[in-house]
Design an enzyme around this catalytic site. Structure first.
Site, PDB file in Angstrom:
ATOM      1  N   GLU A   1      52.453 107.023 -11.892  1.00  0.00           N
ATOM      2  CA  GLU A   1      53.354 107.511 -12.945  1.00  0.00           C
ATOM      3  C   GLU A   1      54.439 108.328 -12.272  1.00  0.00           C
ATOM      4  O   GLU A   1      54.145 109.287 -11.554  1.00  0.00           O
ATOM      5  CB  GLU A   1      52.566 108.333 -13.971  1.00  0.00           C
ATOM      6  CG  GLU A   1      51.624 107.469 -14.784  1.00  0.00           C
ATOM      7  CD  GLU A   1      52.317 106.253 -15.393  1.00  0.00           C
ATOM      8  OE1 GLU A   1      53.413 106.412 -15.957  1.00  0.00           O
ATOM      9  OE2 GLU A   1      51.781 105.136 -15.291  1.00  0.00           O
TER      10      GLU A   1
ATOM     11  N   CYS B   1      58.772 115.411 -16.409  1.00  0.00           N
ATOM     12  CA  CYS B   1      59.208 114.017 -16.252  1.00  0.00           C
ATOM     13  C   CYS B   1      59.833 113.525 -17.548  1.00  0.00           C
ATOM     14  O   CYS B   1      60.680 112.652 -17.549  1.00  0.00           O
ATOM     15  CB  CYS B   1      58.033 113.140 -15.859  1.00  0.00           C
ATOM     16  SG  CYS B   1      56.672 113.300 -17.003  1.00  0.00           S
TER      17      CYS B   1
HETATM   18  P1  NAD Z   1      56.181 114.370  -5.318  1.00  0.00           P
HETATM   19  O1  NAD Z   1      56.313 112.883  -5.369  1.00  0.00           O
HETATM   20  O2  NAD Z   1      56.991 115.104  -4.347  1.00  0.00           O
HETATM   21  O3  NAD Z   1      54.663 114.769  -5.044  1.00  0.00           O
HETATM   22  C1  NAD Z   1      53.607 114.304  -5.870  1.00  0.00           C
HETATM   23  C2  NAD Z   1      52.317 114.388  -5.087  1.00  0.00           C
HETATM   24  O4  NAD Z   1      52.365 113.443  -4.020  1.00  0.00           O
HETATM   25  C3  NAD Z   1      52.072 115.751  -4.444  1.00  0.00           C
HETATM   26  O5  NAD Z   1      50.693 116.064  -4.540  1.00  0.00           O
HETATM   27  C4  NAD Z   1      52.460 115.502  -3.003  1.00  0.00           C
HETATM   28  O6  NAD Z   1      51.807 116.369  -2.118  1.00  0.00           O
HETATM   29  C5  NAD Z   1      51.986 114.078  -2.813  1.00  0.00           C
HETATM   30  N1  NAD Z   1      52.567 113.329  -1.686  1.00  0.00           N
HETATM   31  C6  NAD Z   1      53.798 113.446  -1.135  1.00  0.00           C
HETATM   32  N2  NAD Z   1      53.939 112.536  -0.132  1.00  0.00           N
HETATM   33  C7  NAD Z   1      52.781 111.836  -0.068  1.00  0.00           C
HETATM   34  C8  NAD Z   1      52.300 110.773   0.755  1.00  0.00           C
HETATM   35  N3  NAD Z   1      53.045 110.236   1.711  1.00  0.00           N
HETATM   36  N4  NAD Z   1      51.051 110.315   0.550  1.00  0.00           N
HETATM   37  C9  NAD Z   1      50.270 110.837  -0.409  1.00  0.00           C
HETATM   38  N5  NAD Z   1      50.660 111.855  -1.213  1.00  0.00           N
HETATM   39  C10 NAD Z   1      51.906 112.338  -1.051  1.00  0.00           C
HETATM   40  O7  NAD Z   1      56.436 114.889  -6.822  1.00  0.00           O
HETATM   41  P2  NAD Z   1      56.414 116.389  -7.330  1.00  0.00           P
HETATM   42  O8  NAD Z   1      57.627 117.071  -6.832  1.00  0.00           O
HETATM   43  O9  NAD Z   1      55.084 116.998  -7.097  1.00  0.00           O
HETATM   44  O10 NAD Z   1      56.518 116.174  -8.907  1.00  0.00           O
HETATM   45  C11 NAD Z   1      57.727 115.943  -9.558  1.00  0.00           C
HETATM   46  C12 NAD Z   1      57.910 114.464  -9.834  1.00  0.00           C
HETATM   47  O11 NAD Z   1      56.800 113.990 -10.590  1.00  0.00           O
HETATM   48  C13 NAD Z   1      59.121 114.163 -10.682  1.00  0.00           C
HETATM   49  O12 NAD Z   1      59.741 113.015 -10.185  1.00  0.00           O
HETATM   50  C14 NAD Z   1      58.537 113.916 -12.064  1.00  0.00           C
HETATM   51  O13 NAD Z   1      59.329 113.118 -12.901  1.00  0.00           O
HETATM   52  C15 NAD Z   1      57.248 113.254 -11.715  1.00  0.00           C
HETATM   53  N6  NAD Z   1      56.259 113.355 -12.784  1.00  0.00           N
HETATM   54  C16 NAD Z   1      55.963 112.231 -13.481  1.00  0.00           C
HETATM   55  C17 NAD Z   1      55.072 112.288 -14.537  1.00  0.00           C
HETATM   56  C18 NAD Z   1      54.739 111.071 -15.346  1.00  0.00           C
HETATM   57  O14 NAD Z   1      53.771 111.097 -16.092  1.00  0.00           O
HETATM   58  N7  NAD Z   1      55.493 110.002 -15.215  1.00  0.00           N
HETATM   59  C19 NAD Z   1      54.474 113.505 -14.868  1.00  0.00           C
HETATM   60  C20 NAD Z   1      54.795 114.640 -14.112  1.00  0.00           C
HETATM   61  C21 NAD Z   1      55.693 114.553 -13.067  1.00  0.00           C
END
Ligand code: NAD
Length: 518
Positions: free
Chosen positions: A288, A322
């Protein structure tokens, strides 16, 4: 299991009541006293520290360390997956009633400690009291809802019975799931993703966001208190580069449940698909991702409701949802009037320490987020007309003014890129069909809303507004478990519909059994 009451959403505490205010203030005092502690990882059922730490600070007061969670290395990450795989058969064979019972106890404990978790959300994630309360309630909802859904999958619809056969379908767990939540709903999304995978009988390696490790550690401790066997859930913190890729590509990882940004989600999806020696399955990826959500304001609508809905959706939790409205697409006939009412409504929003409930908005999550959003504010000056805001807000925290740019063209980056902060682009449209077409001008497709009195326009939106969550005559944030199953189209993700009746199927596989009768 005795007869269960039907699922209903957890009610919110009203902080206008003095006793609720006092309880929340007391929880904040306890939370502040507990800041600075160190938390261990949980690997193979035991607490582990490594001497290296993921540290998190209070975004309202960055000098204050909220806490530190031990940082895993590659060897520990590999051990976490291997042990989760070894324990999987035991957990998968535990009765559904026992697994569900643990999840209901988790909900009950969360309810009992709602203000403690609210306080951590204020201190670690910069949520206002009201946003924190809504998030803790949502975490309770996920537990209550998924536990009930698991009971449904444990007693599936009967199949067609062929003559001379007994025909059955049973739902089995998949194996080890790597759960990767974001920081912006560090309790609700983390709890929902983790509990959904566990209640189905999967074991889980949870890699929390480095911005909000303390809330993750607190929730893992709560699950243990509710009776979750320690080896069913590993807590494994660290950077994406150091352990993220390893967790995703480990040959014993069966599925990845990810919520976060588009780029990381696509990276994980690509890695997960790669064949590797010893890999015996196509890994499932539930991803997501981001949004560039639009609210369409029609010529004939309740304009005050539209302004209020846009303001709440764009600036609630500083625009860091999001589902946040980052584009308002407004019919030309009411465009100037809309801007005339929007400006003062946004100017009325006050910004300051999230722990002080008199402020409407708190900080953004980090210095890096603030830098990136300020960059978009600079860009906005070249791509639109600044209606209000456009600067950092005073104070030591990561504070930003709520900001609106008008006259933003559809080709502008401000119209297309997810900013994930308190920046709203307003764009005029000549008529309703054009407004809807502009709303669909996006790689994303998460949430959207339409304000209109015209039934034919609402029908058009029902049919053509290409988003996973559409709201008519209400704001585009605040999805409720059980009522608004949540998940996006296009590059917003795999449309998993969290909090909906089909969500658990993603963590189950169905086995069909036909027995020839004597
Ligand atoms: P992010 O993608 O930077 O990080 C998300 C998670 O992924 C974190 O736990 C991070 O440590 C991990 N991560 C980063 N690189 C990785 C890798 N190479 N391998 C495995 N894990 C890795 O996102 P964020 O800044 O934490 O959150 C904000 C984003 O999330 C925004 O884009 C927002 O729209 C989205 N979001 C989406 C929803 C939804 O339901 N669609 C809900 C909440 C947030």
């Amino acid at each position: 299991m005795s007869r269960l009451p039907a699922f209903r959403n957890e009610p919110y505490a009203d902080f206008a009541r003095p006793e609720n205010r006092r309880a929340m203030e007391a929880a904040l005092v306890r939370g502040r006293d507990a800041c600075g502690r160190e938390y261990a990882l949980r690997i193979a059922g035991r607490p582990v520290t490594t001497g290296a730490w993921v540290r998190s600070v209070n975004p309202s007061q960055p000098a204050v360390l909220v806490g530190s969670l031990a940082r895993a290395n590659a060897a520990l990450a590999a051990e976490a997956v291997a042990d989760a795989a070894a324990f999987f058969p035991q957990w998968a064979r535990m009765s559904v009633d026992d697994r569900v019972g643990i999840v209901f106890r988790t909900a009950a404990l969360l309810r009992e400690r709602k203000n403690e978790f609210n306080a951590w959300l204020v201190l670690e994630a910069g949520k206002s009291w009201v946003e924190a309360e809504a998030e803790t309630a949502e975490a309770i909802d996920f537990c209550e809802y998924y536990a009930r859904q698991m009971l449904r999958w444990a007693n599936p619809e009967p199949l067609l019975q062929l003559p001379g056969e007994r025909n059955e379908l049973t739902y089995l767990p998949l194996g080890v799931g790597v759960v990767i939540p974001p920081w912006n709903f560090p309790l609700a999304i983390l709890a929902g993703m983790t509990v959904a995978a566990l209640v189905c009988g999967n074991t889980v390696v949870l890699k929390p966001s480095s911005e909000t490790p303390v809330i993750a550690a607190q929730f893992v401790a709560l699950l243990a208190e509710a009776g979750l066997p320690p080896r069913a859930l590993a807590l494994c913190a660290g950077s994406g580069a150091e352990i993220g890729d390893l967790l995703v590509t480990h040959p014993l990882t069966r599925f990845i449940s990810f919520t976060g940004s588009r780029d990381v989600g696509l990276h994980i999806n690509e890695l997960a698909a790669r064949p590797a020696p010893g890999l015996r399955w196509i890994r499932r990826v539930v991803a997501e991702m981001g949004g560039k959500d639009a609210i369409v304001v029609d010529a004939d609508c309740d304009l005050d409701a539209a302004v209020a809905g846009v303001v709440a959706s764009a600036f609630g939790y500083q625009g860091q949802k999001c589902s946040a409205c980052s584009r308002a697409i407004v019919h030309g006939a009411v465009y100037e009037k809309f801007l005339g009412r929007l400006g003062p409504a946004v100017d009325a929003l006050t910004v300051g320490d999230a722990a002080d409930p008199s402020f409407a908005m708190g900080p953004v999550i980090s210095a890096a987020a603030r830098r990136s959003i300020l960059g978009y504010m600079d860009l906005g000056r070249t791509e639109g007309h600044l209606l209000t805001g456009g600067h950092a807000a005073p104070g030591d925290g990561y504070f930003l003014q709520p900001t609106v740019f008008a006259g933003v063209a559809p080709a502008a980056r401000l119209f297309r890129e997810e900013i994930f902060g308190p920046v709203l682009a307003v764009t005029p449209a000549p008529d309703f069909p054009h407004a809807l077409a502009l709303a669909n001008e996006s790689d994303y497709g998460l949430t959207g809303a339409v304000y209109s009195y015209v039934p034919a326009h609402l029908d058009e939106a029902r049919r053509d507004f290409h988003v996973g969550n559409l709201y008519l005559n209400r704001k585009c944030t605040g999805a409720m478990v059980g009522a608004h199953p949540f998940g996006g189209f296009n590059l917003s993700g795999t449309d998993s519909k969290a909090g909906g009746p089909d969500y658990l199927l993603q963590f189950l596989q169905a086995k069909s059994i036909a027995t020839r009768l004597p």
